[in-house]
Design an enzyme around this catalytic site. Structure first.
Site, PDB file in Angstrom:
ATOM      1  N   GLY B   9       0.831  -1.198   0.000  1.00  0.00           N
ATOM      2  CA  GLY B   9       0.000   0.000   0.000  1.00  0.00           C
ATOM      3  C   GLY B   9       0.864   1.246   0.000  1.00  0.00           C
ATOM      4  O   GLY B   9       2.059   1.178   0.312  1.00  0.00           O
ATOM      5  N   GLY B  10       0.287   2.356  -0.331  1.00  0.00           N
ATOM      6  CA  GLY B  10       1.032   3.612  -0.379  1.00  0.00           C
ATOM      7  C   GLY B  10       1.374   4.111   1.021  1.00  0.00           C
ATOM      8  O   GLY B  10       0.864   3.605   2.024  1.00  0.00           O
ATOM      9  N   SER B  11       2.215   5.110   1.062  1.00  0.00           N
ATOM     10  CA  SER B  11       2.579   5.743   2.323  1.00  0.00           C
ATOM     11  C   SER B  11       1.323   6.288   3.009  1.00  0.00           C
ATOM     12  O   SER B  11       0.435   6.829   2.350  1.00  0.00           O
ATOM     13  CB  SER B  11       3.559   6.885   2.015  1.00  0.00           C
ATOM     14  OG  SER B  11       4.062   7.439   3.190  1.00  0.00           O
ATOM     15  N   SER B  12       1.246   6.120   4.321  1.00  0.00           N
ATOM     16  CA  SER B  12       0.105   6.583   5.122  1.00  0.00           C
ATOM     17  C   SER B  12      -1.202   5.870   4.799  1.00  0.00           C
ATOM     18  O   SER B  12      -2.282   6.367   5.118  1.00  0.00           O
ATOM     19  CB  SER B  12      -0.110   8.102   4.987  1.00  0.00           C
ATOM     20  OG  SER B  12       0.937   8.797   5.628  1.00  0.00           O
ATOM     21  N   GLY B  14      -1.841   3.030   6.136  1.00  0.00           N
ATOM     22  CA  GLY B  14      -2.185   2.329   7.373  1.00  0.00           C
ATOM     23  C   GLY B  14      -1.605   0.926   7.504  1.00  0.00           C
ATOM     24  O   GLY B  14      -2.079   0.145   8.331  1.00  0.00           O
ATOM     25  N   LYS B  15      -0.573   0.623   6.727  1.00  0.00           N
ATOM     26  CA  LYS B  15       0.010  -0.724   6.777  1.00  0.00           C
ATOM     27  C   LYS B  15       0.584  -1.065   8.158  1.00  0.00           C
ATOM     28  O   LYS B  15       0.348  -2.154   8.676  1.00  0.00           O
ATOM     29  CB  LYS B  15       1.151  -0.852   5.750  1.00  0.00           C
ATOM     30  CG  LYS B  15       0.721  -0.708   4.308  1.00  0.00           C
ATOM     31  CD  LYS B  15       1.889  -0.883   3.352  1.00  0.00           C
ATOM     32  CE  LYS B  15       3.005   0.136   3.535  1.00  0.00           C
ATOM     33  NZ  LYS B  15       2.600   1.534   3.311  1.00  0.00           N
ATOM     34  N   ASP B  36      10.704  -0.444   5.522  1.00  0.00           N
ATOM     35  CA  ASP B  36      11.311   0.529   6.437  1.00  0.00           C
ATOM     36  C   ASP B  36      12.527  -0.065   7.144  1.00  0.00           C
ATOM     37  O   ASP B  36      13.497   0.639   7.423  1.00  0.00           O
ATOM     38  CB  ASP B  36      10.304   0.961   7.515  1.00  0.00           C
ATOM     39  CG  ASP B  36       9.233   1.858   6.947  1.00  0.00           C
ATOM     40  OD1 ASP B  36       9.357   2.279   5.784  1.00  0.00           O
ATOM     41  OD2 ASP B  36       8.272   2.144   7.670  1.00  0.00           O
TER      42      ASP B  36
END
Lengths: 179, 179, 179, 179
Positions: B9-12, B14-15, B36
């Site tokens: 999923g994209g940044s922010s 909620g992963k 990360d």
């Protein structure tokens, strides 16, 4: 003209996100000084002692006499920042409900304050606490309603189904009206 | 029996919150190794260079040849952890869409993988990025749809109006069915 | 040609600083994967349980069977990253002394490893632990000598009176000689 | 009786470690409020703007008019905390040398202050900056001597070859003498 915004809500109710959004959407620069800043400023030893602040394994939080003394000095200091010209956002957890508000009312006497309640359904706050991976669980549960008992607000927001940014915009709109 | 959960999923989007909830609700212990972790493991100098990974002021992210080489070794290593018996949750941002998935498919060859897409409406992801106070803005905006292009999932969750814990429970239920 | 650098030393002996300096002074990019990364990757619940890792109030650390299982898988994964071409710096705390080294020797079989002992006088490590403000005290004290028992090194550095950068340069010089 | 301890030193000179050790060794609880706390309290947008504070790529730091205004209010607030009974440790970076000290002298007027210079040889500070892995390099280099220009101290400590705890004990001993 509003000089201070006080946000009160339980742990994991979403106060910090609202504070960051408020700083971004308000036209002037506002300082954010929450109770977390005070706790960080204390000696490490006071973060786990009878004299200081104690986080029980079940999420309960209790504060001792030395914590209280530093907290009062801190509140006086924050009020002085406002009197010296800073706009300040305070986010706090009123463990004492109406009594905690009374302490801030005394400290902020004569200043123009907007009191904001930050609500979040207990179950949702608990699930967000888990998602944050906090070391101490149970605070969201125990504080969800406790902190609002007897507290009077100018405005309430609820993060259960509303994003922090939308809550911040609601608060900022009220600030704009009060100019 | 599922050995690997890949969340894309994209940044922010909620992963991270879903990963922490998954670790809490899944009956066995799962290791969480996201992109990360890889970025943190790299030399600081590679976090801002043409050879490494570059975060542009507008939220764009580009990676160079040396980053790619380390990333492939990393993927091989994660796959080896699984072959050695660990259950692993990988959260990634497929900047290359279907190509990124292809790289993981190669690395995880022969393993039992559940592919999960983590969606979040662009506007909501952008507002959460602001609430998090990230240093670099714009990533939520630019990655929201990009990372899903051509990617095939076993399951999709959407954090726009669903809490991380509820998303995690949906994923855990699927894992239980697959036993 | 050295493919892996293993740094072993007690808590607050200065390993992390040496790792960051090594990444800065070594001519090629090296991945840094320490035991802290593994602990972070585990479920929060395992960070305080009999099955996982337990940090006692006196600084003692004990690990349970599930931690050990994940740790072995992790070690196999790190070795696989190296076999896939990555140069890797591992910083670890050999709670089991020579036994811990034996586990890594098995995992890294056939790879070219430089074993580095990171020493720090007990009293100095204890004072640095205080200066760091770690939540759990006592680890520097209890681990200072324990972790070196029976361990064989290619090189030892001592951070008591030598800066991390100088230690890193000593290690990097040895790596250069071994090319 | 000392009410305020002001520590002034360049970036990576070791102020934070001394502060934590001071809080541990001083018999009473002291609040630690450094310039980092102020910077954290400001809107994210002010951390990278002409009006706020700018960290240049070469380690230079400049502050604009809005930063200055909030800083003065902050200083007044810290002084008020002391007048309300808190003992406070301030750690700061006097970018303006004697002028910065003059500002604090004005704010802390009438209070009993111990002025402490925290020195560290430039080369050692630079190497510690690298070991910390800070995002912005160069601050240790550019601030090492700059911040002490024209500043008058009651006491100076040097972290080049002395641990933070020993420096803290020297300061605490002076505080005890002044009782």
């Amino acid at each position: 003209m509003t000089q201070v915004i006080v946000l009160n809500g339980g742990s994991s109710s979403g106060k910090s996100g609202i504070v960051r959004c408020l700083q971004a959407v308000l036209p002037d620069p506002w300082l954010a000084v929450g109770v977390d800043v005070l706790i960080e400023a204390m000696p490490a030893a006071m973060r786990a002692s009878d004299d200081g602040i104690e986080f029980a394994a079940d999420g309960g939080v209790s504060v001792g006499p030395e914590f209280r003394a530093l907290q009062f000095a801190w509140m006086a200091g924050v009020a002085a920042m406002v009197r010296a010209g800073a706009r300040v956002i305070i986010d706090d957890v009123f463990l004492g409900g109406a009594h905690s508000q009374r302490d801030w009312l005394d400290a902020l006497d004569g200043l123009d304050v907007l009191w904001v309640g930050v609500r979040c359904e207990r179950e949702v706050a608990v699930s967000r606490e888990l998602a944050r991976g906090d070391r101490i669980g149970g605070m969201a549960e125990s504080q969800a309603e406790l902190v609002h008992q007897g507290v009077r607000y100018d405005l309430e927001v609820d993060t259960t189904r509303t994003e922090a940014l939308a809550c911040a915009r609601t608060i900022a709109a009220r600030i704009a009206e009060l100019r």
